[in-house]
Design an enzyme around this catalytic site. Structure first.
Site, mmCIF file in Angstrom:
data_model
loop_
_atom_site.group_PDB
_atom_site.id
_atom_site.type_symbol
_atom_site.label_atom_id
_atom_site.label_comp_id
_atom_site.label_asym_id
_atom_site.label_seq_id
_atom_site.Cartn_x
_atom_site.Cartn_y
_atom_site.Cartn_z
ATOM 1 N N ASP A 16 -4.110 -5.564 -6.679
ATOM 2 C CA ASP A 16 -3.307 -4.344 -6.574
ATOM 3 C C ASP A 16 -2.326 -4.459 -5.406
ATOM 4 O O ASP A 16 -2.557 -3.914 -4.328
ATOM 5 C CB ASP A 16 -4.246 -3.146 -6.393
ATOM 6 C CG ASP A 16 -3.513 -1.820 -6.409
ATOM 7 O OD1 ASP A 16 -2.403 -1.754 -6.971
ATOM 8 O OD2 ASP A 16 -4.057 -0.839 -5.854
ATOM 9 N N LYS A 21 -11.325 -4.631 -7.237
ATOM 10 C CA LYS A 21 -9.915 -4.484 -6.871
ATOM 11 C C LYS A 21 -9.686 -5.085 -5.497
ATOM 12 O O LYS A 21 -10.357 -4.717 -4.530
ATOM 13 C CB LYS A 21 -9.491 -3.017 -6.869
ATOM 14 C CG LYS A 21 -8.017 -2.805 -6.471
ATOM 15 C CD LYS A 21 -7.603 -1.359 -6.600
ATOM 16 C CE LYS A 21 -7.961 -0.525 -5.390
ATOM 17 N NZ LYS A 21 -7.079 -0.814 -4.211
ATOM 18 N N LYS A 50 1.127 -3.801 -5.921
ATOM 19 C CA LYS A 50 2.204 -2.831 -6.163
ATOM 20 C C LYS A 50 3.582 -3.419 -5.836
ATOM 21 O O LYS A 50 4.332 -2.862 -5.029
ATOM 22 C CB LYS A 50 1.967 -1.550 -5.360
ATOM 23 C CG LYS A 50 0.641 -0.862 -5.625
ATOM 24 C CD LYS A 50 0.508 0.391 -4.761
ATOM 25 C CE LYS A 50 -0.804 1.106 -5.005
ATOM 26 N NZ LYS A 50 -1.967 0.368 -4.446
ATOM 27 N N LEU A 51 3.936 -4.506 -6.488
ATOM 28 C CA LEU A 51 5.209 -5.159 -6.196
ATOM 29 C C LEU A 51 6.387 -4.240 -6.514
ATOM 30 O O LEU A 51 6.388 -3.522 -7.505
ATOM 31 C CB LEU A 51 5.333 -6.457 -6.991
ATOM 32 C CG LEU A 51 4.273 -7.531 -6.727
ATOM 33 C CD1 LEU A 51 4.655 -8.826 -7.430
ATOM 34 C CD2 LEU A 51 4.074 -7.777 -5.238
ATOM 35 N N HIS A 52 7.388 -4.292 -5.642
ATOM 36 C CA HIS A 52 8.576 -3.447 -5.793
ATOM 37 C C HIS A 52 9.727 -4.155 -5.093
ATOM 38 O O HIS A 52 9.849 -4.092 -3.872
ATOM 39 C CB HIS A 52 8.315 -2.070 -5.182
ATOM 40 C CG HIS A 52 9.405 -1.070 -5.423
ATOM 41 N ND1 HIS A 52 9.276 0.252 -5.058
ATOM 42 C CD2 HIS A 52 10.635 -1.178 -5.986
ATOM 43 C CE1 HIS A 52 10.386 0.908 -5.394
ATOM 44 N NE2 HIS A 52 11.225 0.051 -5.944
ATOM 45 N N ASP A 53 10.569 -4.830 -5.866
ATOM 46 C CA ASP A 53 11.673 -5.604 -5.301
ATOM 47 C C ASP A 53 12.689 -5.837 -6.416
ATOM 48 O O ASP A 53 12.542 -5.299 -7.515
ATOM 49 C CB ASP A 53 11.153 -6.928 -4.726
ATOM 50 C CG ASP A 53 11.971 -7.405 -3.526
ATOM 51 O OD1 ASP A 53 13.222 -7.400 -3.633
ATOM 52 O OD2 ASP A 53 11.378 -7.788 -2.495
ATOM 53 N N GLN A 74 -7.314 11.380 -0.774
ATOM 54 C CA GLN A 74 -6.848 11.605 -2.141
ATOM 55 C C GLN A 74 -6.576 13.092 -2.358
ATOM 56 O O GLN A 74 -7.325 13.944 -1.901
ATOM 57 C CB GLN A 74 -7.904 11.139 -3.154
ATOM 58 C CG GLN A 74 -8.368 9.705 -2.969
ATOM 59 C CD GLN A 74 -7.378 8.695 -3.514
ATOM 60 O OE1 GLN A 74 -6.324 9.062 -4.008
ATOM 61 N NE2 GLN A 74 -7.721 7.434 -3.423
ATOM 62 N N PRO A 96 14.492 -7.639 -9.538
ATOM 63 C CA PRO A 96 13.803 -8.277 -10.668
ATOM 64 C C PRO A 96 13.502 -9.760 -10.481
ATOM 65 O O PRO A 96 12.390 -10.212 -10.794
ATOM 66 C CB PRO A 96 14.773 -8.034 -11.832
ATOM 67 C CG PRO A 96 15.449 -6.749 -11.490
ATOM 68 C CD PRO A 96 15.627 -6.795 -9.999
#
EC number: 4.1.1.23
Length: 230
Positions: A61, A34, A63-66, A188, A68
């Site tokens: 990894d 990873k 973690k795309l967030h935007d 964690q 579309p």
């Protein structure tokens, strides 16, 4: 389908550290690793190309967030790196998840992050203003990921059984927060051992520091791999 190898989280920032770690393993030992934000942002696409040139599988990894369109375009770029798996944030919504799938195509595995394994229920309610239970939030995000034709989700091992009950057959669960019995759990909150994760039918497990910071990383990897395989 269960991946027989534990995925090793390369928690490094330099090429030299990464190479030194990978060089510990025999050339015939093909790993699944990873690459997270720290290593990718420090070394860029070249670190992916290098690791792929060694014959290893790469889980990128980020973690795309935007919006579309942005996620679709970013995934199209990442596809050119021949990655094996990528992540997006489920909180971006079904339309964003669909756009990610379109950009990445059908071959690489695409999974959505539900709730981070460092997040407790109290934190979720206070920081995110989500007033359901943590499990209900995870299930909601998982169903959205399935609707968007993603391959699975990142989730705590404690949530795997419930997720598989509400998603289509073959929907995969990748579980970080895996720690061998007796090891430090770090930051964690929701953890399991490899053996416990195997019993509840996780499809992938991710292990970082118990391998990368072990006195003998190869031996630690082989022990965890054997426990995961059962």
């Amino acid at each position: 389908m269960k991946e027989e190898r534990p995925i090793i989280a390369l928690d490094f920032s330099s090429f030299e550290e990464t190479k030194a770690f990978l060089d510990l393993f025999p050339a015939e030992e093909k790993l699944y690793v990873k690459i997270g934000m720290e290593l990718y942002y420090a070394q860029g696409p070249d670190i992916v190309r290098y690791i792929k040139s060694l014959g290893h599988n790469v889980f990128l990894d980020l973690k795309l967030h935007d919006i579309p369109n942005t996620v679709r375009a970013a995934m199209a770029v990442l596809k050119e790196l021949d990655i094996d798996m990528a992540t997006v944030h489920a909180a971006g919504g079904v339309e964003m998840l669909k756009a990610a799938r379109e950009g990445l195509g059908q071959d690489p595995t695409l999974i959505a992050v539900t709730q981070l394994t460092s997040t407790s229920e109290d934190q979720m309610r206070g920081d995110q203003n989500i007033q359901t239970s943590l499990l209900e939030s995870v299930l909601h995000y998982s169903k959205g990921a399935a609707k968007a034709q993603l391959d699975g989700v990142v989730c705590s091992a404690q949530e795997v059984e419930a997720i598989k009950a509400v998603t289509p057959t073959g929907f995969t669960c990748l579980t970080p927060g895996i720690r061998p019995k007796g090891s430090n759990i770090g930051d964690q909150k929701r953890v399991m051992t490899p053996n416990q994760a195997r019993r509840i039918e996780s499809d992938y497990i991710v292990v970082g520091r118990p391998i990368t910071q072990a006195k003998d990383p190869v031996a630690a990897y082989q022990a965890i791999k054997a426990e995961w395989a059962g």
